[in-house]
Design an enzyme around this catalytic site. Structure first.
Site, PDB file in Angstrom:
ATOM      1  N   HIS A   4       0.845  -1.206   0.000  1.00 46.05           N
ATOM      2  CA  HIS A   4       0.000   0.000   0.000  1.00 46.05           C
ATOM      3  C   HIS A   4       0.877   1.251   0.000  1.00 46.05           C
ATOM      4  O   HIS A   4       0.677   2.173  -0.807  1.00 46.05           O
ATOM      5  CB  HIS A   4      -0.901  -0.047   1.238  1.00 46.05           C
ATOM      6  CG  HIS A   4      -1.736   1.172   1.471  1.00 46.05           C
ATOM      7  ND1 HIS A   4      -3.117   1.176   1.314  1.00 46.05           N
ATOM      8  CD2 HIS A   4      -1.409   2.434   1.871  1.00 46.05           C
ATOM      9  CE1 HIS A   4      -3.582   2.369   1.609  1.00 46.05           C
ATOM     10  NE2 HIS A   4      -2.562   3.158   1.951  1.00 46.05           N
ATOM     11  N   GLU A   5       1.868   1.291   0.894  1.00 45.24           N
ATOM     12  CA  GLU A   5       2.723   2.474   1.000  1.00 45.24           C
ATOM     13  C   GLU A   5       3.658   2.609  -0.195  1.00 45.24           C
ATOM     14  O   GLU A   5       3.930   3.724  -0.652  1.00 45.24           O
ATOM     15  CB  GLU A   5       3.522   2.431   2.306  1.00 45.24           C
ATOM     16  CG  GLU A   5       2.664   2.429   3.569  1.00 45.24           C
ATOM     17  CD  GLU A   5       1.682   3.588   3.635  1.00 45.24           C
ATOM     18  OE1 GLU A   5       2.006   4.691   3.127  1.00 45.24           O
ATOM     19  OE2 GLU A   5       0.587   3.400   4.197  1.00 45.24           O
ATOM     20  N   HIS A  61       1.716   4.263  -2.835  1.00 46.18           N
ATOM     21  CA  HIS A  61       1.706   5.708  -2.641  1.00 46.18           C
ATOM     22  C   HIS A  61       2.972   6.337  -3.214  1.00 46.18           C
ATOM     23  O   HIS A  61       2.927   7.359  -3.910  1.00 46.18           O
ATOM     24  CB  HIS A  61       1.640   6.036  -1.144  1.00 46.18           C
ATOM     25  CG  HIS A  61       0.258   6.051  -0.565  1.00 46.18           C
ATOM     26  ND1 HIS A  61      -0.818   6.670  -1.183  1.00 46.18           N
ATOM     27  CD2 HIS A  61      -0.222   5.551   0.615  1.00 46.18           C
ATOM     28  CE1 HIS A  61      -1.896   6.538  -0.427  1.00 46.18           C
ATOM     29  NE2 HIS A  61      -1.569   5.862   0.665  1.00 46.18           N
ATOM     30  N   GLU A  75      -6.208   6.698  -1.284  1.00 44.94           N
ATOM     31  CA  GLU A  75      -6.119   5.564  -0.370  1.00 44.94           C
ATOM     32  C   GLU A  75      -6.725   4.308  -0.998  1.00 44.94           C
ATOM     33  O   GLU A  75      -6.223   3.195  -0.794  1.00 44.94           O
ATOM     34  CB  GLU A  75      -6.828   5.887   0.947  1.00 44.94           C
ATOM     35  CG  GLU A  75      -6.089   6.858   1.828  1.00 44.94           C
ATOM     36  CD  GLU A  75      -4.721   6.346   2.243  1.00 44.94           C
ATOM     37  OE1 GLU A  75      -4.600   5.151   2.591  1.00 44.94           O
ATOM     38  OE2 GLU A  75      -3.767   7.130   2.200  1.00 44.94           O
TER      39      GLU A  75
END
Length: 364
Positions: free
Chosen positions: A143-144, A147, A194
Site C-alpha cells: 500500500h505504502e 503511494h 487511499e
C-alpha cells in the site's frame, strides 16, 4: 518473495508462495479513476514537480526526515529485517527502482504513511507492526509503496503543511476559509488515493483475504477469532444503504475532515475491484506501461473519473444518492420523497388511542 524466488539484491530466498511481478507497470493500472484523473492532469503540467520541490524550504519535509532519523528505527537488513524483505519485495513486484527509506516509530495507534517531496519516506507505527501478521503486513507495505510510486507522498506532505497553515492563519478574516477550501479538496482527493493504494497493496500481497483481515484488524483490533470478514463487509452494505436523508447528510459531515475513507468502505471497495475484470486482466499480464504515460489523454482521464462518480451514485443505495439518481432521471413526486426522507427530523406521531387521536379519547 516474488515469482522467481529472488530479491532485488539477487540473494536466494525460498518463497512462501509465488507472486506475479509487474515489470514497467504504470500506476494508472491500479489508481482509482478520480485519483488517476487528477494525477494525469498534474503530470502534464510543465514544471509542476520543480515548483513543488522548490517549496521544500517552506514545507516540513526536512524536519520530518530528521525527526524519523533521530527518534525512530530505520528498517534495514539489521533492523526489522522481515519488514526490509517485504519492502524490497514490494518494490520488485511493482518495479519501483529506488527503494524508499522506511522507519518504525513508537506509537500504539496502528498507522502507516508515505510522505516527502524529493524522496518519499515510509513510516509504520509499532502498533501496526504488532497488530498484523506477515501477509497482512505485506499488503500494508505494498500500500505504502503504491503511494510512493504514484507520487502521493508529494500531495500528502502539502496536505500536512496546509492543515498546519490553516491553524496559523485562523485569525485572518477569510484566510482560514480559503486554506480550508483547498484542504477539503485535497482530502477528497487523498481519500480516493487511499483506495488506489489499497489496490497496490493487493497487487503486492496477492491475497484478498489477508487484505480484508488487515483492514478488519485496523477497525477492531487483534481479536481475529471474534471477527468475520463477511459480517464486516455486511456492515459496509448497511452503512451504504441504511437510514434516511438525515443519515446521508451525517455521513458527508463525518467523512469531510478525514484523510482516509472509513475502513468498512475501503474493504468493500477493494473486494469489488478484486472481483472485477480489470483486476483479472492485470493479473494475466495485461496492464498499461509507464512508457505509455506521456501519451495519456487528460480529457479521457477526466471522462473516466466522471463516469466512475456517476456509476457510484447510480449504484449506491444511500437515500441521498438514490434521490439524486431519481432527480437526474426525472422521477415524479420528488417533493414527497424528500419529505419522507427527512421524517427522522420530526417528532414521531402519537400512538393510537392516545391523547389527540381521533379514534380514542377527547381532543385537547
Amino acid at each position: 518473495m516474488s515469482d522467481d524466488g529472488h530479491q532485488q539484491t539477487g540473494r536466494e530466498h525460498v518463497p512462501g508462495r509465488q507472486r506475479r511481478r509487474f515489470p514497467g507497470i504504470s500506476t494508472r493500472a491500479y489508481e482509482h479513476p478520480a485519483d488517476r484523473s487528477a494525477l494525469v492532469a498534474l503530470r502534464k503540467l510543465s514544471g509542476f514537480d520543480t515548483v513543488f520541490k522548490g517549496l521544500s524550504g517552506l514545507l516540513p519535509e526536512r524536519s520530518l526526515r530528521l525527526l524519523f532519523l533521530s527518534d525512530s528505527v530505520r528498517v534495514s537488513e539489521r533492523q526489522f529485517s522481515h519488514l526490509h524483505d517485504m519492502l524490497l519485495d514490494a518494490c520488485y513486484i511493482l518495479d519501483l527502482q529506488k527503494v524508499p527509506p522506511m522507519y518504525v516509530t513508537q506509537d500504539p495507534q496502528p498507522n502507516a504513511m508515505c510522505v516527502g517531496l524529493d524522496e518519499p519516506i515510509i513510516v509504520v507505527s509499532t502498533g501496526l507492526v504488532e497488530l498484523l501478521d506477515e501477509e497482512e503486513m505485506r499488503a500494508v507495505v505494498g500500500h505504502e509503496v503504491g503511494h510512493a510510486l504514484s507520487g502521493h507522498s508529494v500531495y500528502r506532505t502539502i496536505l500536512l503543511f496546509l492543515t498546519s497553515l490553516a491553524l496559523r492563519v485562523a485569525w485572518i478574516p477569510l484566510g482560514n476559509l480559503a486554506v480550508m477550501a483547498i484542504v477539503t479538496a485535497l482530502r477528497e482527493w487523498f481519500r480516493k488515493s487511499e483506495l488506489s493504494a489499497d489496490r497496490a497493496g493487493l497487487l503486492v500481497g496477492q491475497d484478498v483475504q489477508a487484505s480484508m483481515r488487515g483492514l478488519m484488524k485496523i477497525a477492531g483490533g487483534n481479536h481475529l477469532h471474534e471477527m468475520n470478514v463477511d459480517a464486516f463487509l455486511e456492515q459496509a452494505e448497511e452503512y451504504d444503504s441504511g437510514g434516511d436523508l438525515r443519515d446521508s447528510v451525517l455521513k458527508i459531515l463525518n467523512v469531510l475532515p478525514r484523510s482516509h475513507p472509513f475502513t468498512t468502505v475501503r474493504a468493500a471497495e477493494l473486494k469489488k475491484w478484486a472481483e472485477s475484470r480489470d483486476y483479472q486482466r492485470l493479473m494475466d499480464g495485461h496492464y498499461p506501461r509507464r512508457s505509455e504515460d506521456p501519451d495519456t489523454s487528460v480529457s479521457d482521464s477526466f471522462r473516466e473519473s466522471a463516469a466512475s462518480y456517476a456509476a457510484d451514485v447510480k449504484g449506491s443505495k444511500d437515500p441521498l444518492m438514490k434521490l439524486v439518481t431519481d432527480l437526474a432521471g426525472g422521477a415524479g413526486d420528488l417533493g414527497g420523497r424528500v419529505r419522507r426522507g427527512f421524517d427522522g427530523f420530526r417528532s414521531p406521531p402519537p400512538a393510537d388511542g392516545g391523547p389527540g387521536d381521533a379514534r380514542g379519547g377527547d381532543k385537547e
